[in-house]
Design an enzyme around this catalytic site. Structure first.
Site, PDB file in Angstrom:
ATOM      1  CG  ASP A   1      34.575  30.281  44.528  1.00 25.41           C
ATOM      2  OD1 ASP A   1      35.079  31.251  43.623  1.00 25.41           O
ATOM      3  OD2 ASP A   1      34.116  29.376  44.515  1.00 25.41           O
TER       4      ASP A   1
ATOM      5  CB  CYS B   1      40.342  32.191  42.104  1.00 22.28           C
ATOM      6  SG  CYS B   1      41.547  32.897  43.125  1.00 22.28           S
ATOM      7  CG  ASP B   2      37.787  28.653  43.877  1.00 16.90           C
ATOM      8  OD1 ASP B   2      38.882  28.954  44.017  1.00 16.90           O
ATOM      9  OD2 ASP B   2      37.200  27.898  44.825  1.00 16.90           O
TER      10      ASP B   2
ATOM     11  CB  CYS C   1      42.970  29.408  49.465  1.00 14.02           C
ATOM     12  SG  CYS C   1      41.701  30.619  49.551  1.00 14.02           S
TER      13      CYS C   1
ATOM     14  CD  GLU D   1      32.533  26.464  47.011  1.00 14.31           C
ATOM     15  OE1 GLU D   1      33.388  26.475  45.762  1.00 14.31           O
ATOM     16  OE2 GLU D   1      32.743  27.089  47.824  1.00 14.31           O
TER      17      GLU D   1
ATOM     18  CB  SER E   1      34.851  24.902  49.287  1.00 12.17           C
ATOM     19  OG  SER E   1      36.195  25.077  49.433  1.00 12.17           O
TER      20      SER E   1
END
Length: 558
Positions: free
Chosen positions: A79, A120-121, A198, A447, A473
Site C-alpha cells: 500500500d 500487509c493490508d 509498518c 485510500e 489508511s
C-alpha cells in the site's frame, strides 16, 4: 488420510505420483497429508521480505509433525508504494485476486491443510478469504512489524518512537516551514529502520492482530517484530499446529464463527484498529457464512472503549504492544465482554490460550475501567449524506473535532484534492468532499491517506474534516469519514453535493448530514461521467459489492 490420497493411490493415479516424484518427492512423503504453504514473499513489500525464511521454518514444522509441505506463492502489493497514484486502484481488488489464487491452487491439487503467510493490508484478509472458501485446517503466520524509528525531540506523537506514516505528515510540515529540508531528510532515512510491516497500528498490523483474535494464529504471535528470532520459532510451531488441526479435522470455519468475528470487532475497537477492518471483517463474514451487517459492526464497536494508545491514536508502537503482552493480554482485559469458548488453531479454546497471561505494561494496554477513550475505536455513521453507512475512527479524531460543521469544498478525485490542498485552497472550517473514489468509482476504492496526512502536517487535522466515498489508511488521524455509501457512482447523495453546502459530522451521535434536499438536487446537477477502465479493474467495477457490504466480489449463488 485426506483429500490428496484420493488422487495418489492405485495404478489409476500413477501419473499424479510421477509428477510429484519428478520434483523429488518420495513414495513415503506422498503417503502423508499434503499441506499447502501459501506465501506472498517478494522484495517489493518490506513486510513480506522475511516470508522466505518463515516459509522454510513452517515446512520444517510440518515435516516434524508428520506432514509433507508443498509451497506456492501469491501476489503481495505494498500500500505504501502504491499510495496516491494509479497503483492504489489495484490494492483492494488484489484482495480478491489473492483469494482466487488460494482457492484455485488448493482445489486443483486436492491438498489437505493450509498455512498462509502474509503481513500487509489486503494480503492478510485476501488469504483468509481464500482459506474460508476451501475450508481446510488452516493456520495463519504473519511476518511481523518493523522496529520503529526513534525521535524524541519534536515527536508529533508525543513519545520517542516514529514510523513510516510520519513521513507524509512531515511533507505538510515542510511546506509550512515548520521543519527544514535536512530534518525532513533525516525522517525519511530513519523512520523505518528494518524490514517488516509498518510499526504503527495501520491496516497491516490490525489485520494480523485480528487474525490472532479470531484464533487463526498462535497466541502472542501477531506483534512479534519481523527481525526477532521468536518470529522464526513461531513459524516452526505453526507448521506443527496445522498438523494437529489436520489430525483432529478442525477446519477454518470451525474457528471463524460469529462469536470469533464479534470478538475481533471488539478487539479492533479496544486497540484502535484500522477503518479498513470494517471492509475486511464484513467480507470475511460473507465467506464464513456469518450474518453480519455494517450497522451491527458499528453498534458492537462503539460498545467497547479504546484501551491501547498506539500510533496514530497514541504514542506507542507495535513493539510496545508486543512487550506489554500483545493480543492475549488485551483479550484477557476484555474477557468479561468476549466469548472465549470457541476453538482456535491451537486445538484449544481462546479461554485456555490466554488463561495464564499477564499485563506487563498498563500504560500501553489499559483495563476497561481505565480507558484511553471511553468512545469506541471504530464508528459507523448514517445520515442523508450516507444512508447506507459510513466509517470513521473516533480514537484517532481530536476531541475538538468530534462534532464538525462547515461548508463543503468539493473535489472530484483524490488527485484533484491533493493539488488543491498543496495550493493552499483549503481553509480551516471547511468540509473537504472527495468523491468518485468508491469501489466502483475509483475503481478500487483508493485510500485518501496522503490527503489526510498532508492536512495534519499543515496543522489542519482538527480544523478541516474530510469525507469521501473512498477509504483511509489505518495510519490516518484527524477528522475524517470514509466508505460513504452509496458511493457517487451508485447515485449516492455525495454525488449531488455542491461547494458551500453546510455539512455536519457528529461522531458521537453517529450522523453525517447535509442541509440539502437531495431529491430536488438530483434534478439540478448533471453527474460526472465515469472514467472508462480496462483489465482487471473493469471486472472489479462490474462485479464488486458496495463498501457497506465489504466490497467483496460474490462467490456464491444468491
Amino acid at each position: 488420510m485426506g483429500r490428496s490420497s484420493d488422487i495418489l493411490k492405485g495404478p489409476e493415479w500413477a501419473n499424479v505420483r510421477a509428477l510429484y516424484k519428478s520434483s523429488g518427492f518420495t513414495e513415503e512423503e506422498l503417503k502423508k497429508p499434503l499441506i499447502a504453504v501459501a506465501n506472498s514473499y517478494n522484495t517489493v513489500c518490506p513486510g513480506h521480505a522475511v516470508l522466505k525464511q518463515l516459509t522454510q521454518r513452517v515446512k520444517e514444522g510440518i515435516y516434524a509433525a508428520g506432514g509433507t509441505p508443498v509451497e506456492f506463492g501469491t501476489i503481495g502489493a505494498c500500500d505504501g508504494v502504491a499510495m496516491s497514484h494509479k497503483g492504489m486502484q489495484y490494492i483492494l481488488p488484489a484482495r480478491e485476486m489473492i483469494a482466487d489464487d488460494i482457492e484455485a491452487m488448493i482445489e486443483a491439487h486436492r491438498l489437505d491443510g493450509l498455512v498462509i503467510l502474509g503481513s500487509c493490508d489486503k494480503i492478510v484478509p485476501g488469504m483468509i478469504l481464500g482459506a474460508l472458501r476451501v475450508n481446510l485446517p488452516t493456520v495463519f503466520v504473519n511476518g511481523g512489524p518493523t522496529l520503529p524509528g526513534r525521535m524524541k525531540e519534536g515527536n508529533p506523537y508525543g513519545g520517542e518512537y516514529i514510523d513510516h506514516s510520519i513521513i507524509q505528515q512531515s511533507e505538510g510540515a515542510l511546506s509550512q516551514g515548520s521543519i527544514t529540508q535536512e530534518e525532513f531528510d533525516w525522517i525519511e532515512n530513519n523512520a523505518v529502520p528494518t524490514i517488516g510491516s509498518c510499526a504503527m497500528l495501520g491496516t497491516a498490523n490490525t489485520m494480523c492482530c485480528l487474525a490472532e483474535a479470531m484464533g487463526l494464529s498462535l497466541p502472542g504471535s501477531a506483534a512479534v517484530p519481523a527481525v526477532y528470532s521468536r518470529r522464526q520459532s513461531i513459524a516452526f510451531e505453526s507448521g506443527v499446529a496445522v498438523m494437529n488441526l489436520v489430525n483432529k479435522n478442525i477446519c477454518i470455519k470451525d474457528i471463524v464463527t460469529k462469536d470469533a468475528i464479534i470478538n475481533a470487532i471488539k478487539v479492533n475497537s479496544a486497540i484502535g484498529g484500522s477503518t479498513n477492518a470494517v471492509l475486511h471483517l464484513l467480507a470475511i463474514s460473507y465467506e464464513a457464512g456469518v450474518d453480519l451487517d455494517i450497522f451491527e459492526f458499528g453498534k458492537v464497536s462503539m460498545s467497547v472503549p479504546h484501551l491501547v494508545p498506539m500510533i496514530p491514536a497514541g504514542q506507542y508502537t507495535l513493539l510496545d504492544f508486543y512487550e506489554a503482552g500483545g493480543i492475549p493480554v488485551i483479550m484477557k482485559e476484555l474477557s468479561s465482554i468476549l466469548k472465549l469458548g470457541g476453538i482456535t488453531c491451537t486445538g484449544k479454546s481462546m479461554e485456555d490460550n490466554i488463561r495464564s497471561v499477564k499485563n506487563k505494561n498498563r500504560d500501553v494496554i489499559r483495563s476497561l475501567d481505565h480507558p484511553v477513550h471511553t468512545r469506541g475505536g471504530i464508528a459507523v455513521l448514517k445520515g442523508n449524506v450516507a444512508p447506507d453507512g459510513a466509517v470513521t475512527k473516533p480514537s484517532a479524531i481530536p476531541e475538538q473535532a468530534l462534532k464538525f460543521c462547515g461548508p463543503a469544498k468539493i473535489y472530484e478525485s483524490e488527485h484533484e484534492a491533493l493539488e488543491g490542498i498543496r495550493a493552499h485552497q483549503v481553509q480551516a472550517g471547511e468540509v473537504v468532499v472527495i468523491r468518485n473514489e468508491g469501489p466502483k468509482g475509483g475503481p478500487g476504492m483508493p485510500e485518501m491517506y496522503k490527503v489526510m496526512k498532508v492536512l495534519v502536517g499543515m496543522k489542519l487535522g482538527s480544523k478541516v474534516c474530510v469525507i469521501t466515498d473512498g477509504r483511509f489508511s489505518g495510519s490516518n488521524n484527524g477528522c475524517f469519514v470514509g466508505h460513504i455509501c452509496p458511493e457517487a457512482l451508485d447515485d449516492g447523495p455525495i454525488a449531488y453535493l455542491k461547494n458551500g453546502d453546510m455539512i455536519t459530522v457528529d461522531i458521537l451521535k453517529g450522523t453525517v448530514e447535509a442541509d440539502v434536499d437531495f431529491e430536488q438536487r438530483k434534478h439540478e446537477i448533471v453527474r460526472k461521467e465515469k472514467t472508462p477502465v480496462q483489465g482487471c479493474l473493469y471486472q472489479y467495477r462490474k462485479n464488486v459489492a458496495t463498501a457497506s457490504k465489504g466490497a467483496y466480489i460474490a462467490t456464491k449463488e444468491s
